[in-house]
Write a protein that holds these residues in place. Structure first.
Motif, PDB file in Angstrom:
ATOM      1  N   LEU A  55       2.479   0.975  -3.041  1.00  0.00           N
ATOM      2  CA  LEU A  55       3.035  -0.373  -3.151  1.00  0.00           C
ATOM      3  C   LEU A  55       2.848  -1.146  -1.846  1.00  0.00           C
ATOM      4  CD1 LEU A  55       6.359   0.199  -5.119  1.00  0.00           C
ATOM      5  CD2 LEU A  55       4.064  -0.264  -6.001  1.00  0.00           C
ATOM      6  N   ALA A  56       3.037  -0.482  -0.717  1.00  0.00           N
ATOM      7  CA  ALA A  56       2.839  -1.129   0.578  1.00  0.00           C
ATOM      8  C   ALA A  56       1.376  -1.539   0.760  1.00  0.00           C
ATOM      9  CB  ALA A  56       3.275  -0.201   1.710  1.00  0.00           C
ATOM     10  N   THR A  57       0.463  -0.725   0.259  1.00  0.00           N
ATOM     11  CA  THR A  57      -0.959  -1.058   0.347  1.00  0.00           C
ATOM     12  C   THR A  57      -1.279  -2.296  -0.479  1.00  0.00           C
ATOM     13  OG1 THR A  57      -1.542   1.254   0.722  1.00  0.00           O
ATOM     14  CG2 THR A  57      -3.292  -0.185  -0.082  1.00  0.00           C
ATOM     15  N   VAL A  58      -0.750  -2.356  -1.691  1.00  0.00           N
ATOM     16  CA  VAL A  58      -0.974  -3.526  -2.554  1.00  0.00           C
ATOM     17  C   VAL A  58      -0.368  -4.765  -1.909  1.00  0.00           C
ATOM     18  CG1 VAL A  58      -0.491  -4.548  -4.819  1.00  0.00           C
ATOM     19  CG2 VAL A  58      -1.101  -2.110  -4.644  1.00  0.00           C
ATOM     20  N   SER A  59       0.840  -4.646  -1.397  1.00  0.00           N
ATOM     21  CA  SER A  59       1.503  -5.764  -0.734  1.00  0.00           C
ATOM     22  C   SER A  59       0.717  -6.198   0.503  1.00  0.00           C
ATOM     23  CB  SER A  59       2.929  -5.359  -0.351  1.00  0.00           C
ATOM     24  OG  SER A  59       3.602  -6.421   0.259  1.00  0.00           O
ATOM     25  N   GLY A  60       0.262  -5.233   1.289  1.00  0.00           N
ATOM     26  CA  GLY A  60      -0.528  -5.547   2.474  1.00  0.00           C
ATOM     27  C   GLY A  60      -1.823  -6.247   2.128  1.00  0.00           C
ATOM     28  N   TRP A  61      -2.438  -5.846   1.022  1.00  0.00           N
ATOM     29  CA  TRP A  61      -3.664  -6.518   0.579  1.00  0.00           C
ATOM     30  C   TRP A  61      -3.378  -7.984   0.253  1.00  0.00           C
ATOM     31  CZ3 TRP A  61      -5.329  -9.059  -3.763  1.00  0.00           C
ATOM     32  CH2 TRP A  61      -6.697  -9.350  -3.809  1.00  0.00           C
ATOM     33  N   LEU A  62      -2.247  -8.231  -0.414  1.00  0.00           N
ATOM     34  CA  LEU A  62      -1.875  -9.619  -0.704  1.00  0.00           C
ATOM     35  C   LEU A  62      -1.710 -10.426   0.585  1.00  0.00           C
ATOM     36  CD1 LEU A  62       0.669  -9.232  -3.639  1.00  0.00           C
ATOM     37  CD2 LEU A  62      -1.564 -10.367  -3.728  1.00  0.00           C
ATOM     38  N   VAL A  63      -1.091  -9.828   1.586  1.00  0.00           N
ATOM     39  CA  VAL A  63      -0.922 -10.507   2.882  1.00  0.00           C
ATOM     40  C   VAL A  63      -2.295 -10.828   3.476  1.00  0.00           C
ATOM     41  CG1 VAL A  63      -0.060 -10.232   5.241  1.00  0.00           C
ATOM     42  CG2 VAL A  63       1.369  -9.535   3.304  1.00  0.00           C
ATOM     43  N   GLU A  64      -3.222  -9.884   3.377  1.00  0.00           N
ATOM     44  CA  GLU A  64      -4.585 -10.130   3.878  1.00  0.00           C
ATOM     45  C   GLU A  64      -5.259 -11.288   3.147  1.00  0.00           C
ATOM     46  OE1 GLU A  64      -6.677  -6.437   3.481  1.00  0.00           O
ATOM     47  OE2 GLU A  64      -5.464  -5.450   5.025  1.00  0.00           O
ATOM     48  N   GLN A  65      -4.814 -11.546   1.910  1.00  0.00           N
ATOM     49  CA  GLN A  65      -5.368 -12.655   1.129  1.00  0.00           C
ATOM     50  C   GLN A  65      -4.645 -13.971   1.412  1.00  0.00           C
ATOM     51  OE1 GLN A  65      -8.212 -11.589  -0.314  1.00  0.00           O
ATOM     52  NE2 GLN A  65      -7.454  -9.685   0.562  1.00  0.00           N
ATOM     53  N   GLY A  66      -3.679 -13.939   2.332  1.00  0.00           N
ATOM     54  CA  GLY A  66      -2.991 -15.158   2.733  1.00  0.00           C
ATOM     55  C   GLY A  66      -1.602 -15.350   2.165  1.00  0.00           C
ATOM     56  N   VAL A  67      -1.115 -14.379   1.378  1.00  0.00           N
ATOM     57  CA  VAL A  67       0.234 -14.484   0.822  1.00  0.00           C
ATOM     58  C   VAL A  67       1.224 -14.085   1.916  1.00  0.00           C
ATOM     59  CG1 VAL A  67       1.811 -13.593  -0.952  1.00  0.00           C
ATOM     60  CG2 VAL A  67      -0.618 -13.957  -1.504  1.00  0.00           C
ATOM     61  N   ASP A  68       2.301 -14.831   2.027  1.00  0.00           N
ATOM     62  CA  ASP A  68       3.369 -14.507   2.974  1.00  0.00           C
ATOM     63  C   ASP A  68       3.879 -13.089   2.709  1.00  0.00           C
ATOM     64  OD1 ASP A  68       5.722 -15.401   4.821  1.00  0.00           O
ATOM     65  OD2 ASP A  68       6.692 -14.644   2.994  1.00  0.00           O
ATOM     66  N   ALA A  69       4.192 -12.343   3.769  1.00  0.00           N
ATOM     67  CA  ALA A  69       4.589 -10.937   3.643  1.00  0.00           C
ATOM     68  C   ALA A  69       5.809 -10.757   2.740  1.00  0.00           C
ATOM     69  CB  ALA A  69       4.854 -10.331   5.020  1.00  0.00           C
ATOM     70  N   GLU A  70       6.825 -11.599   2.891  1.00  0.00           N
ATOM     71  CA  GLU A  70       8.017 -11.468   2.052  1.00  0.00           C
ATOM     72  C   GLU A  70       7.686 -11.809   0.602  1.00  0.00           C
ATOM     73  OE1 GLU A  70      11.886 -10.720   0.720  1.00  0.00           O
ATOM     74  OE2 GLU A  70      10.710  -9.975   2.398  1.00  0.00           O
ATOM     75  N   GLN A  71       6.870 -12.844   0.396  1.00  0.00           N
ATOM     76  CA  GLN A  71       6.462 -13.171  -0.968  1.00  0.00           C
ATOM     77  C   GLN A  71       5.674 -12.022  -1.587  1.00  0.00           C
ATOM     78  OE1 GLN A  71       4.388 -16.878  -0.124  1.00  0.00           O
ATOM     79  NE2 GLN A  71       5.926 -17.990  -1.307  1.00  0.00           N
ATOM     80  N   ALA A  72       4.802 -11.410  -0.808  1.00  0.00           N
ATOM     81  CA  ALA A  72       4.008 -10.292  -1.307  1.00  0.00           C
ATOM     82  C   ALA A  72       4.914  -9.137  -1.720  1.00  0.00           C
ATOM     83  CB  ALA A  72       3.005  -9.838  -0.250  1.00  0.00           C
ATOM     84  N   ARG A  73       5.918  -8.843  -0.900  1.00  0.00           N
ATOM     85  CA  ARG A  73       6.854  -7.766  -1.218  1.00  0.00           C
ATOM     86  C   ARG A  73       7.603  -8.072  -2.514  1.00  0.00           C
ATOM     87  NH1 ARG A  73      11.727  -6.606  -1.510  1.00  0.00           N
ATOM     88  NH2 ARG A  73      12.454  -8.594  -0.721  1.00  0.00           N
ATOM     89  N   VAL A  74       8.044  -9.309  -2.675  1.00  0.00           N
ATOM     90  CA  VAL A  74       8.775  -9.696  -3.881  1.00  0.00           C
ATOM     91  C   VAL A  74       7.866  -9.624  -5.108  1.00  0.00           C
ATOM     92  CG1 VAL A  74       9.922 -11.642  -5.028  1.00  0.00           C
ATOM     93  CG2 VAL A  74      10.484 -11.087  -2.654  1.00  0.00           C
ATOM     94  N   ILE A  75       6.642 -10.078  -4.975  1.00  0.00           N
ATOM     95  CA  ILE A  75       5.689 -10.042  -6.094  1.00  0.00           C
ATOM     96  C   ILE A  75       5.437  -8.605  -6.535  1.00  0.00           C
ATOM     97  CG2 ILE A  75       3.248 -10.423  -6.690  1.00  0.00           C
ATOM     98  CD1 ILE A  75       3.452 -12.982  -4.868  1.00  0.00           C
TER      99      ILE A  75
END
Length: 108
Positions: free
Chosen positions: A26-46
């Protein structure tokens, strides 16, 4: 869940060792979203919401395979990623890792 014997209990305890790996996924998926420009907290919530939703389906599913099939349209994104990970041997590595832990639970 009532288990039949000590060996089944040991296997269940070994299977529980996958929780940290699941969270790392899950952290890897969230981190990938952050790399795509999504805010870290938003990525975690998504990611949390996505997997919490799937988690709610688990008790009523006839099998994990049936649930997987429900979420993997042939040729779709879920199917393609799963096939890539399967071809890379990821799921075999999970089984092998569990076998190793089962045979040497104390890491000695």
């Amino acid at each position: 869940v009532a288990l039949g014997d000590e060996a089944q209990l040991d296997a269940t305890q070994t299977a529980a060792s996958t929780v940290a790996t699941f969270l790392a996924y899950l952290a890897t998926v969230s981190g990938w979203l952050v790399e795509q420009g999504v805010d870290a907290e938003q990525a975690r919530v998504i990611v949390s919401g996505l997997f919490a939703g799937v988690g709610e389906e688990l008790p009523g599913a006839s099998s994990f395979e049936a649930l997987r099939a429900d979420h993997a349209t042939p040729g779709g994104l879920n199917d393609r990623l799963e096939r890539r990970l399967r071809a890379a041997g990821l799921f075999d590595l999970v089984s092998q890792g569990l076998d190793e832990l089962q045979s040497d639970p104390l890491g000695g």
